[in-house]
Design a protein around this motif. Sequence first.
Motif, short mmCIF file in Angstrom:
data_model
loop_
_atom_site.label_atom_id
_atom_site.label_comp_id
_atom_site.label_asym_id
_atom_site.label_seq_id
_atom_site.Cartn_x
_atom_site.Cartn_y
_atom_site.Cartn_z
N ASN A 182 0.83 -1.20 0.00
CA ASN A 182 0.00 0.00 0.00
C ASN A 182 0.87 1.26 0.00
O ASN A 182 0.53 2.26 0.60
CB ASN A 182 -0.89 -0.05 1.25
N ARG A 183 2.03 1.19 -0.66
CA ARG A 183 3.05 2.21 -0.45
C ARG A 183 2.66 3.59 -1.00
O ARG A 183 3.01 4.60 -0.42
CB ARG A 183 4.38 1.76 -1.05
N ILE A 184 1.94 3.60 -2.11
CA ILE A 184 1.63 4.90 -2.71
C ILE A 184 0.74 5.71 -1.77
O ILE A 184 0.99 6.89 -1.49
CB ILE A 184 0.94 4.72 -4.09
N TYR A 185 -0.30 5.04 -1.26
CA TYR A 185 -1.19 5.71 -0.32
C TYR A 185 -0.40 6.25 0.87
O TYR A 185 -0.52 7.41 1.25
CB TYR A 185 -2.27 4.73 0.14
N ALA A 186 0.47 5.40 1.41
CA ALA A 186 1.24 5.80 2.59
C ALA A 186 2.16 6.96 2.27
O ALA A 186 2.29 7.91 3.05
CB ALA A 186 2.04 4.61 3.12
N ALA A 187 2.82 6.89 1.11
CA ALA A 187 3.78 7.93 0.77
C ALA A 187 3.08 9.27 0.57
O ALA A 187 3.54 10.32 1.06
CB ALA A 187 4.55 7.55 -0.50
#
Lengths: 669, 559
Positions: free
Chosen positions: B164-169
């Motif tokens: 879920n990295r994009i959301y987190a970033a």
Amino acid sequence: MFDLVWLIPLCPLIGSVINGLLGKKIKNETVIGGIAAGSVFASFMVACGILFQLLSLPGEERVIQKTIFTWIQSGTFKADIGFLIDPLSATMLMIVTGIGFLIHLYSIGYMHGEEGFYRYFCYLNLFTFSMLCLVSGNNLLLMFIGWEGVGLCSYLLIGYYFHKKSAGDAGKKAFVMNRVGDFGFLLGLFTLFYYLGTNHNVWTINFVELAKNADLLVPGAVVTTVCLCFFLGATGKSAQIPLYTWLPDAMEGPTPVSALIHAATMVTAGVYMIARMNFIFIKSPTALLVIACVGAATALFAATIGTAQNDIKRVLAYSTVSQLGYMFLAMGVGAFTAGVFHLMTHAFFKACLFLGSGSVIHGMHHALHHEHSEADPQDMRNMGGLRKKMPVTFWTFLFATIAIAGIPGLAGFFSKDEILWQAFANPHHHAVNYVLWGAGAIAAGLTAFYMFRLVFMTFFGQTRLSEKAFHHLHESPWVITVPLVCLAFLSIFGGYVGVPKVLSEFFTGGAFPNYFEHWLEPVFAYSTHYTEAHGAHGLHSVAMEWGLMGVSVLIACGGIALAFALYIVAPGFPEKFTSTFPALHRAVYNKWYVDEIYDFAFVNPCKALGNFLWKGFDVLVVDGIVNGVAAVVRGFSGILRYVQTGFVHNYAFTMVFGVALIVAVYIFR
Amino acid sequence: MNQLPLLSILTFTPLIGAILLLFVNKNSHGVLRTIAMAVTVVTFVLSLPLITGYNAPGSDIGGFQYLENIPWIAAGPFQMSYHLGIDGISLWLVILTTFIMPIAVLSTYTAVEEKVKEYMICLLLLEVGMIGTFISLDLFLFYIFWEIMLIPMYFMIGIWGGKNRIYAAVKFFIYTAVGSLLMLVALIVLYFKAGGGDFSILRFYQLHLDPTTQMWMFLAFALAFAIKVPMFPLHTWLPDAHTEAPTAGSVILAAVMLKCGTYGYVRFAMPLFPEANAQFTPLIATLSVIGIIYASLVAMVQQDVKKLVAYSSVAHLGFVMLGVYALNQQGVTGGMLQMLNHGVSTGALFLIVGFIYERRHTRLITDFGGLAKQMPVFATMFMIVTFSSIGLPGTNGFVGEFLVLLGSFESNLRWYAIIATSGVILSAVYMLWMFQRVMFGELKNPKNQTLKDLNAREVAIMLPLIFLIFFLGIYPRPIIDSMAPSIDKMIAQTKVQKQVAEAAVPAVPALPPGHMAVPEAGAAPAGMPAGHPAMPEAGAAPAGMPAGHPAIPANNEAK
């Protein structure tokens, strides 16, 4: 010798580090056990040296401090790594190192062949180190290191068989319950430090300094708060109502651990703490009353549960809770010496009982193992008749049982009777005194009953083991029986250092004084003077003392007789009784459902709240707002996107439209 | 004082390393890793002389040392200088940064196999930003470094992160960018209020702003820093960022970057706006305490180990904030120590989670159980770190937590301290419950039965941290002693100036530009509050401080 006091905690620490780092490579059990037991023995020798040197000094000079280095210093707060030697700490050092050594020795035999043998001794040594810090530290914070350190080791040792879920649960429960107590301890420390500091500019947590300034503590709400906070700490560590429930579960650990930590030493830390700070507690009658009531209630309550347990170690566990209740009762009625005296004698006989039960379990385990039986080696319903096969275990166990039951002549009698008398005669609580004495006396009867129930079920009657298993049952090796004999000896004769005055005057004309009271006198001198100076006088009636002594002995004998009647003469009766009153039996057997109540009242709501806050607040509310803002921005940009399409004709159209608009405005204004 | 511009060398060594990496073939992973490792180790070694050199005899004890001040941008009235210096507060944060970086780099050796070159460059740039943030004495320079720090972290989460990295970033970036922008606005306003000159905080410390201005500017700064800390209820970026970030990213984020927020309070928000600070103390203390209890409760029910550790971070940082806001020697010292401790313990926890994640590619607690049998070395280290996080006496966590609670108990935050103390129960609950479910019990899952124990590299990563856990727990004095004088100055700056400001309120409603705001002839031009004539009155003034407060005598000694 005093200069070497730091060696006392250091030796076990070194042992622990050696076994922890190298134990896996050493492998040889004798070497590992030798290092562990040897290091504690070294401490014991130093402690003996200190004891004798202390004895050679006159009473009022028996307070020596040795500071090693300053640990924390920040602003007005200062905590040293330093030691305090006085009669109280010397007594505790002797108990911890002496009994600790015997139990280390015993463990070599008991833990033979266990996986993680070195790990066990590493933890056990670490425990000894922490406990020694606790009892010899010269300030509250060093005491707190030991206080939490023993909690850690207790956690590690309860969870020693960590592959069992029950062991892991029990360890965690013990640690968390203790943490609740530690919360109280910390608050007590803060309040005390702050109160003395701001009101009197005495910024200290050093025991000697605090004792010197004891006059500054004016009785009142603050002092009561301090005392109650510290007492909350004590209820956690010493398993009193309401935080006692971890101790019975702690029996998941190996039996020698139960003997050392959950009977002889760690659980008495709360009693020691109150004794150490007696000059504060004596200032708060309210706190003393609370302590006395909680102690008496625990003594009685735990004793009732003890009567219905079938697991040999659980009976002893509830017995420990109950006996600790006596010690707190003593503290609460201002009978500090009696409380510490009971702490000592209890350490002797309860360690003996636990180690004896360990010897029984050890034997049972091997016997059942031969038969490939799945039966529980700790369940007394599987035992019976063991005295013929395990004579040393039986006799030592019997003597310790007589001692705890309070039969005249043995250690437990002197200390328990002293507490009961003081509960009756103390100058602090007047009307409540009779209740306190009554609770204590009934608990004494119950104690005699369940202990002899245990002895009869285990060692007497016909064996309930199969013939083959019974054939394989045999006495434990010497490393196990020697500590048993030593402790049984102490259970019999250990009480003679503190013979009550009435007895000594009657039998020896006062030639055999109460050495123990005299020895601890300087530690509690302030409290004694304070009580006298405030015109409080206890009851002084020799006749009454004799009378009550007789009553309590009769009650104890009654308990034994009842156990004899129910478990030897008419062994079918308990069955009949439980089937007549099933609800009562179920409630007692299930420990009055206290664990279930705690789960319902605290554990489950906390989990539910955590889940609600996470999924309800974090995810829905906060993230909802954040993501909502992002969505709004995206929505607007979606509309505004049409303004900037990059097509020239769009721009041209907009321009024309704009110009037309402006012209229109000018014309029609 | 010092000929060598040590701080500049320290800051830009990683930059040189990053430039060096540009010229290395992106497929030679070994070389890339070795260079990055060497650069971070060199930086760490270079930072060591600071420890012994700081507060050397004859220096300005507790003041800013290793000063470097070069005019940098001069655009008309705007003057930005390249102004560096450290005091006892920033010293240890710099050391923490340089110490944790080699560990972080070493932890990526097997964890990161793709785009190694870019990853290493990100790490090194991150180090530049972090060190720069702690040593800047010019607010504008501080702001630049603060922003430099964000970008590599954004990429680290966004490129090398989990599912879920994009959301987190993006969430991480938006949160922090909002904060930074507010800070930028406040910074510019502050500059205009101060009148022409440079952006040196030493100059800004002398200002006496009117209460309304203070309030707005405090709010802007405090919000920016609160997001970074993070304080409840601005913490929700943290669990996501931590969970998705690669191990090294989480370690750095927890160990160092969160400290930028708390450091921001200690260095800027509190001493620059003392009156507003006093006004908002109850609010911040409330949020800190809510943070402690709230995060602990939420941590308790997490199913993902990494998320649990992330929430525990929020709780620990709550302790830091509470200590700092106690505004006395014990409290601030405790808060500072807790920053370092949290760096060590939580950094170590993230490494530990990384170790098992690398092996099993899952972080769900239910996927584990019984690992202690299979991985004894790992179990031992995990347990030590767990207890350090719980704050067991003898480990580092205890000293900080204890001083925080003691300090806040002595200040007028007593009731907050009492509630916060109950956090010690909750921390034991969530950590031990997690430990039990991961490490104890039966080894049921067949995938766990083949797990390998830690290898030599992993042990080497953990050993320095374990050493520090015990060292800081048993002998924290060197650190406390070197911080104490600077903390006294910080407290005096935040407190005494308030007295002056109160006295001076009618006199200076609006300041003519270009004038320093210390017009009283009686006050020493140095303006340092220690030994200031207002001092004795401070004790008498009903400022809510307990009489005989520790900060006051200690402060006089310091001068």
